[in-house]
Design an enzyme around this catalytic site. Structure first.
Site, PDB file in Angstrom:
ATOM      1  N   SER B 136       0.776  -1.263  -0.122  1.00  0.00           N
ATOM      2  CA  SER B 136      -0.231  -0.021  -0.045  1.00  0.00           C
ATOM      3  C   SER B 136       0.881   1.362   0.097  1.00  0.00           C
ATOM      4  CB  SER B 136      -1.064  -0.053   1.165  1.00  0.00           C
ATOM      5  OG  SER B 136      -0.231  -0.344   2.409  1.00  0.00           O
ATOM      6  N   HIS B 189       1.699   4.902   5.035  1.00  0.00           N
ATOM      7  CA  HIS B 189       1.109   5.568   3.839  1.00  0.00           C
ATOM      8  C   HIS B 189       1.530   7.004   3.577  1.00  0.00           C
ATOM      9  CE1 HIS B 189      -2.395   2.410   4.225  1.00  0.00           C
ATOM     10  NE2 HIS B 189      -1.506   1.812   3.911  1.00  0.00           N
TER      11      HIS B 189
END
Lengths: 422, 853
Positions: B136, B189
């Site tokens: 991610s 992230h």
């Protein structure tokens, strides 16, 4: 001159051959007619000859033919058949004559060349086509047509009326076309859906020498003709049966599917399984589905109204409430008109194989269900699904081929190249 | 490159499914993610602890973690979601920058920089130790790059009066994901996104490997030529959605390419052979324990063997008396016998009826008179009935003395009981086949009144029938259950199970099936039983008085005592009594258990689901070949018509090879002719008188051998068919054969299987224009498996007279409506004829002739 004579002789020979074959089947195998009459693939509640005889018996004894809920066909059949002499041979001859009349109409449609070049579109492939003689032969010797004729299903009258309506329209005789269509609609109701493409066909094929009427005016005139003829037919039916009872018993049965006798269509099983509270909703959905093709196809294939008629006949023979192989035979009679786009079709072999397989497996599974008792209704319904699949493949493939033909005129550089539908 | 090429590639690029055009590096990453997930399934080696980015664990020796963490995921769901999100982004990046650059960047700075940022913040600022993994981070990085790009083109989106800069959209996503997805790392992230932004703004360009080096590597290793889906550095010439020089054939979709592949067309003969072999092997596996099942009573109402049977004692004396009466009738005429028997049953207080019948077949007359009596059920309403049949003569034309006497005794005995809820019909017929057939036909009003009289007396719907064939004198050991019906239809398995359970279980006598007098329940005996059953089913002959009942959906069996033991007539009577008590219990028709089965021992069977595939496979081999031939016939012959390359068109590969127009008329005509010719033998053998049967057959067999030659000669003289037309003849004939056989397999499995097996050489027949030896060999082979030859061989093998075989077949056709002759003459024979014509065909000869003229 000579050639014309030969052609005429050839056609007469064809008709004679078809008539002799049918007559032979009627007379040499006396059990065959009754056997086929009882087959669900041929006789549906709205076309069965057995039910017609029942209605006729009631009518001859001055009882309303619709008493008892067996007879669901148009009232005008009754005087027609009660006027026939009671010997079975006259019935046979009547059915044979109707088949030959249908073939004659088909011959005219084919020979007009409308399939290859209409008023607004001329196919580059139109040279490769079959003559009307071949197409009439294919129709007359199609086993489905023969079986329908021997089974004496009254759908042959509808077939004949539809083919005549198209033939008249192609010949530039809108009045005749509308009268014939009204008869077809009177007999089986669903042909009324053919009106929009037929109007276009009439408009396109107006004889050049007469003054071209504006579209709206000619359409309005034609619709008036249909309404008028239908009104007259209904009035006659009213006089014959003495009440309006025939309307719910004939058209009402088709609209509400109240008789759930198995047939080769897709409706009966569905409506057997249906809970009553959903019935009216799904009836509306099914009918809407059946009729929704008319508008779309008519607009999309505006340049070739005869294609629309052909495709609609195919769609009706899949999705109408009481289809039989008679409807398939009418569709299969129209398909050879498009010989010129056959090379563009992609699944001819699959279609032929599917239709042949189901033709044999259908009766086998029906036998297992009804007679041997070792199968159940799902066996037969599964085969009717496959039958529907085969026919819808044919409809799709023909549509594809016709559209591709049109497209190649627009995009000449793409001729012969692979394309894929996305 | 010309623009035409460009356009066509563009359309085909779009048309290809998404997955097939994923470039190499993206594929590699996706495969790696998958591989690491699979590696993580086992418990020996903890992949997640090994490769995750755990701040504590990162030292100088474990720097690999900086690169491995994006490939490792927590669970399948995590992996799947990330892969789905990553694939389009990475594919975009790669097709823009080239495979080699992507490889360098994603195994270098674009992974390590965010990882270092994360480590720094986590370890030194937050002072905690949360291990992260998953792709991610890359997703956010790529989203950041995309967002900046979008921002340059399209800086704001306007919501009411507020201008929101487009580059903030990944931030919104970041917050949403942090809020919604459990155990997602906000920090990880965020670090990815920051690097993405920086990269998007162009500050990280210096990190990319120098183009010259990459070009040199690419050219040196010829990567473009060697690797599929590889994307070159040279993309800049064409831009993102332009033509990317990649090595995969860009033009054709997978399925289409497959269809055109010449190798595919070589496959069908082998596939057909495989189908046949698998079909046969399948059949031979069936007797094994793994594939067959033990029988069981499915209909609980039957309760076989649960009642005490009282037949015996003084009934023995009654039986002797009736047997005396029967013995006194031996040698008398049918009418005299029936007069006497009628007086007996009327004396018992039963209603009796008589029925005349006269059948004509093969010039013989089969006539006689049936006698039957109805015992009205004391507890029933005459809507249902069970039948007890005894033929005066059994199928082998032996006198059924004990059987008839036993039926009379049982009639007297049953009359005394008040527990019957179904009527019982006692039927005595003069013979075993015609008499019962006439009676059942008339009972169901399906008779031809010219040949068979109507019944004067009827009862309710027939629920079952038992026939007694007890010609044997003296005591017996076991009961033989005969269950084959006309056309291979079988009674419900529950009926057989009931008889087996009553005779074998309750009465303690042996039960045999299919004339297997001794059965050791091992593989050879099971196989023999099954094959005998299949052969009988395939022939479709009536095997006893019960056979005629089965087509009317009345389950019926014949019971024959055999062997020398200590069971007497009373034991036989008790078996019948027990079975009738079971049938009497039925609330509805037998329907629970199987109608399609193969028995291989009295308590072991296979059901249709298990055995049908073998017949279907054999039938499918014809269809496969037919389809293959159809496709093949549509392709131009390679040596005859080389594909012309059109001048000016650089991409001749793009052009489809046009399917050749097939000439359908002749093949359709030949196949139709073969089908219609089939009416001739069918008519001949069913209408010739008995004395003429053998001569007719001999003449037909001779003509049959010559017929293919004559037809083939005619064809070649008048039509000179091409190779394509021969292919189509074979294709249509095989299609029909496959179609008939697969339809037939649902009605009569064994017949379909046997005919399919005997016709299987037809799949491999083709014209041999060059090799006369092969042609002759094939012709000989085909003549060896011709229907006539098979008929003769079978008759010899079973020591039967060919005349008897044909007479029996005609009799079964005329009386019982057996359709085996139709299958042989109208399905098998036309296919054989078409196959023989194909073998004898010489398309080359035809072509030469055409050239001459």
């Amino acid at each position: 001159m000579d050639g014309g004579k030969v052609t005429l002789g050839r056609t007469a020979g064809l008709y004679l051959g078809a008539a002799v074959l049918r007559l032979a089947l009627f007379t040499l195998f006396p059990g065959l007619a009754d056997l086929l009459t009882g087959r669900v693939e041929i006789s549906t509640p709205v076309t069965s000859f057995k039910r017609l005889q029942e209605g006729l018996f009631l009518y001859d004894h001055n009882v309303s033919p619709y008493d008892g809920g067996v007879y669901h066909q148009a009232p005008l059949f009754l005087p027609l058949f009660s006027l026939l002499p009671s010997l079975p041979i006259f019935t046979y001859l009547l059915y044979i004559a109707v088949d030959i009349l249908s073939a004659g109409a088909l011959l005219k449609i084919a020979d007009s060349g409308e399939a290859g070049s209409s008023a607004l579109f001329t196919s580059p492939r139109r040279e490769k086509r079959w003559s009307g003689f071949v197409i009439a032969t294919v129709f007359l010797f199609n086993p489905f047509t023969i079986a329908t004729c021997i089974g004496r299903s009254t759908s042959v009258f509808t077939t004949c009326a539809i083919l005549h309506a198209i033939a008249k329209a192609v010949a530039g005789a809108p009045f005749g076309a509308m009268v014939a269509l009204s008869f077809a609609a009177y007999l089986s109701m669903y042909p009324l859906l053919l009106l929009p493409p037929l109007l276009l066909l009439c408009y396109d094929r107006q004889p050049p020498e007469s003054a071209i009427k504006p579209g709206v005016q000619s359409a309005a005139t034609n619709i008036l003709v249909v309404v008028g003829v239908l009104a007259a037919l209904f009035q006659m039916s009213y006089f014959i049966t003495g009440s309006w009872e025939f309307l719910p018993s004939t058209y009402g049965v088709q609209l509400t599917l109240s008789d759930l006798t198995p047939n080769i269509g897709l409706w009966w099983y569905f409506f057997i399984e249906m809970f009553d509270s959903f019935r009216s909703f799904f009836l509306a959905v099914f009918w809407l589905h059946l009729s929704c093709y008319v508008g779309g196809l008519t607009i999309r294939l505006r340049r070739q109204p005869l294609v629309v008629l052909t495709l609609l006949l195919g769609i009706f023979s899949i999705f109408k409430p009481y289809p039989s192989i008679s409807d398939a035979s009418l569709f299969l009679a129209m398909v050879p008109l498009y010989r010129h786009v056959f090379p563009l079709m992609r699944y001819t072999f699959v279609i032929a194989a599917v239709i042949m397989y189901t033709t044999f497996l259908g009766p086998a599974f029906y036998h297992l269900w009804i007679y041997a008792g070792s199968g159940n209704a799902n066996f037969f319904y599964a085969i009717t699904l496959v039958w529907g699949l085969g026919q819808s493949l044919l409809v799709c493939d023909l549509t594809f081929a016709v559209l591709r033909d049109e497209w190649e005129v627009e995009r000449p550089e793409m001729v012969g190249k692979d394309i894929r539908q996305i | 490159m010309p623009s035409v090429n460009f356009a066509s590639i563009l359309t085909s690029l779009r048309s290809r499914t998404y997955t097939t055009r994923l470039p190499l590096f993206t594929r590699g990453v996706l495969v790696a993610i998958l591989a690491f997930w699979i590696a993580g399934i086992q418990s020996l080696w903890d992949v997640r602890a090994w490769g995750g980015l755990a701040p504590d664990q990162v030292g100088i020796t474990t720097l690999y973690r900086l690169n491995t963490f994006p490939f490792i995921h927590l669970n399948i769901f995590h992996a799947l979601m990330n892969a789905l999100a990553l694939a389009p982004l990475l594919e975009r990046f790669e097709s823009e920058h080239g495979t080699l650059t992507s490889l360098a960047l994603f195994f270098g700075p674009l992974t390590t920089i965010p990882a270092f940022i994360y480590l720094f913040v986590e370890k030194f600022i937050l002072r905690s130790n949360t291990s992260v993994m998953g792709a991610s981070m890359w997703i956010f990085l790529l989203l950041g790059i995309e967002a900046i790009r979008t921002y340059r083109v399209n800086p704001y989106f306007v919501i009411s009066t507020y201008n929101i800069p487009t580059w903030t959209s990944p931030l919104a996503l970041l917050v949403v994901i942090a809020a919604l997805v459990p155990s997602s790392s906000f920090l990880g992230h965020l670090s990815g996104l920051i690097v993405g932004y920086i990269c998007g703004l162009g500050y990280l360009k210096f990190l990319a490997p120098p183009e010259k080096v990459l070009r040199w590597i690419e050219a040196r290793l010829n990567l473009l030529g060697r690797l599929p889906y590889y994307i070159s550095i040279d993309q800049k010439t064409y831009g993102r959605f332009g033509v990317l020089p990649s090595s995969g054939s860009p033009s054709r979709a997978g399925a289409l390419r497959l269809r055109r592949d010449p190798r595919i067309l070589k496959l069908p003969p082998y596939l057909s052979l495989l189908c046949i072999l698998v079909g046969v092997v399948w059949l031979f596996l069936l007797p094994l324990d793994e594939y067959s099942r033990r029988t069981y009573i499915s209909e609980n109402a039957l309760l076989p063997g649960q009642v005490h049977t009282y037949f015996g004692g003084s009934d023995q004396n009654v039986f002797r008396a009736y047997k005396h009466e029967v013995n006194s009738l031996v040698g008398k005429s049918n009418v005299e016998i029936n007069d006497k028997l009628e007086s007996i049953v009327k004396g018992l207080g039963l209603k009796a009826g008589r029925q005349n019948f006269t059948y004509r077949s093969a010039g013989r007359v089969y006539s006689g008179e049936n006698l039957y009596a109805i015992l009205q059920a004391p507890r029933g309403d005459a809507t249902e009935a069970i039948v007890l049949v005894a033929a005066w003569e059994n199928a082998k034309e032996e006198l059924n003395r004990n059987g008839v006497a036993l039926v009379l005794t049982l009639a007297r005995y049953f009359k005394r009981w008040s527990l019957w809820s179904k009527d019982i019909i006692f039927l005595v017929t003069p013979d075993s086949i015609a008499g019962p057939q006439a009676w059942v036909d008339a009972y169901h009003d399906a008779h031809d009144s010219a040949r068979v009289d109507s019944l004067p007396l009827k009862s309710g719907a027939l629920q079952g029938a038992i026939a007694i064939d007890y010609a044997k004198e003296g005591r017996f050991e076991s009961v033989h259950v005969v269950y084959d019906g006309v056309n291979g239809q079988l009674p419900n398995l529950d009926l057989i199970n009931s008889v087996v359970s009553i005779a074998g279980g309750q009465m303690g006598m042996g039960v045999a099936i299919q004339e297997m007098w001794g059965h050791n329940d091992q593989y050879p005996d099971r196989l023999r039983t099954m094959l005998r059953g299949m052969l009988k089913q395939g022939l479709g002959l009536a095997s006893g008085p019960h056979s005629s009942f089965i087509p009317y959906h009345v389950d019926a069996v014949t019971l024959q005592p055999f062997g020398d033991g200590w069971q007497d007539e009373m034991a036989m009577g008790r078996v019948v009594e027990g079975t009738f008590r079971s049938l009497n219990n039925l609330l509805e028709h037998l329907h629970q258990s199987f109608f399609f089965y193969l028995l291989m021992q009295r308590e072991r069977f296979v059901s249709i689901g298990t055995y049908l595939p073998s017949a279907m496979l054999v039938a499918a081999n014809f269809t496969i070949m037919a389809i293959a031939l159809w496709v093949k016939s549509g392709q131009p012959e390679s040596e005859a018509e080389p594909v012309k390359k059109e001048a000016g068109s650089t991409d001749s590969e793009e052009m489809t090879r046009p399917t050749v127009e097939r000439d359908l008329f002749l093949p359709l005509g030949v196949v139709t002719l073969c089908q219609f010719l089939a009416v001739v033998p069918l008519y001949l053998f069913n209408h010739a008188p008995e004395s003429m049967l053998t001569p007719t057959f001999t003449i037909f067999a001779i003509i049959n051998t010559a017929l293919p030659h004559a037809l083939s000669h005619l064809l070649m003289t008048y039509y000179t068919p091409s190779a394509q037309q021969y292919q189509l003849i074979k294709s249509f004939s095989l299609l029909l054969l496959g179609m008939f056989l697969s339809s037939l397999a649902t009605l009569n499995f064994s017949l379909a299987f046997l005919v399919g097996l005997l016709a299987s050489p037809l799949t491999f027949m083709r014209p041999w224009p060059q090799s006369p030896a092969m042609r002759i060999a094939c012709t000989v082979l085909l003549n060896a498996v011709a229907p006539t030859a098979v008929l003769v061989t079978a008759a010899l093998a079973w020591h039967l007279d060919i005349n008897t075989v044909l007479r029996e077949a005609a009799f079964a056709w005329d009386v019982c409506g057996m359709y085996t002759p139709v299958v042989v003459w109208c399905v098998w024979w036309p296919a054989w004829l078409a196959g023989s014509v194909t073998v004898l065909g010489r398309p080359e000869v035809g072509k030469k002739k055409q050239k001459m003229t």
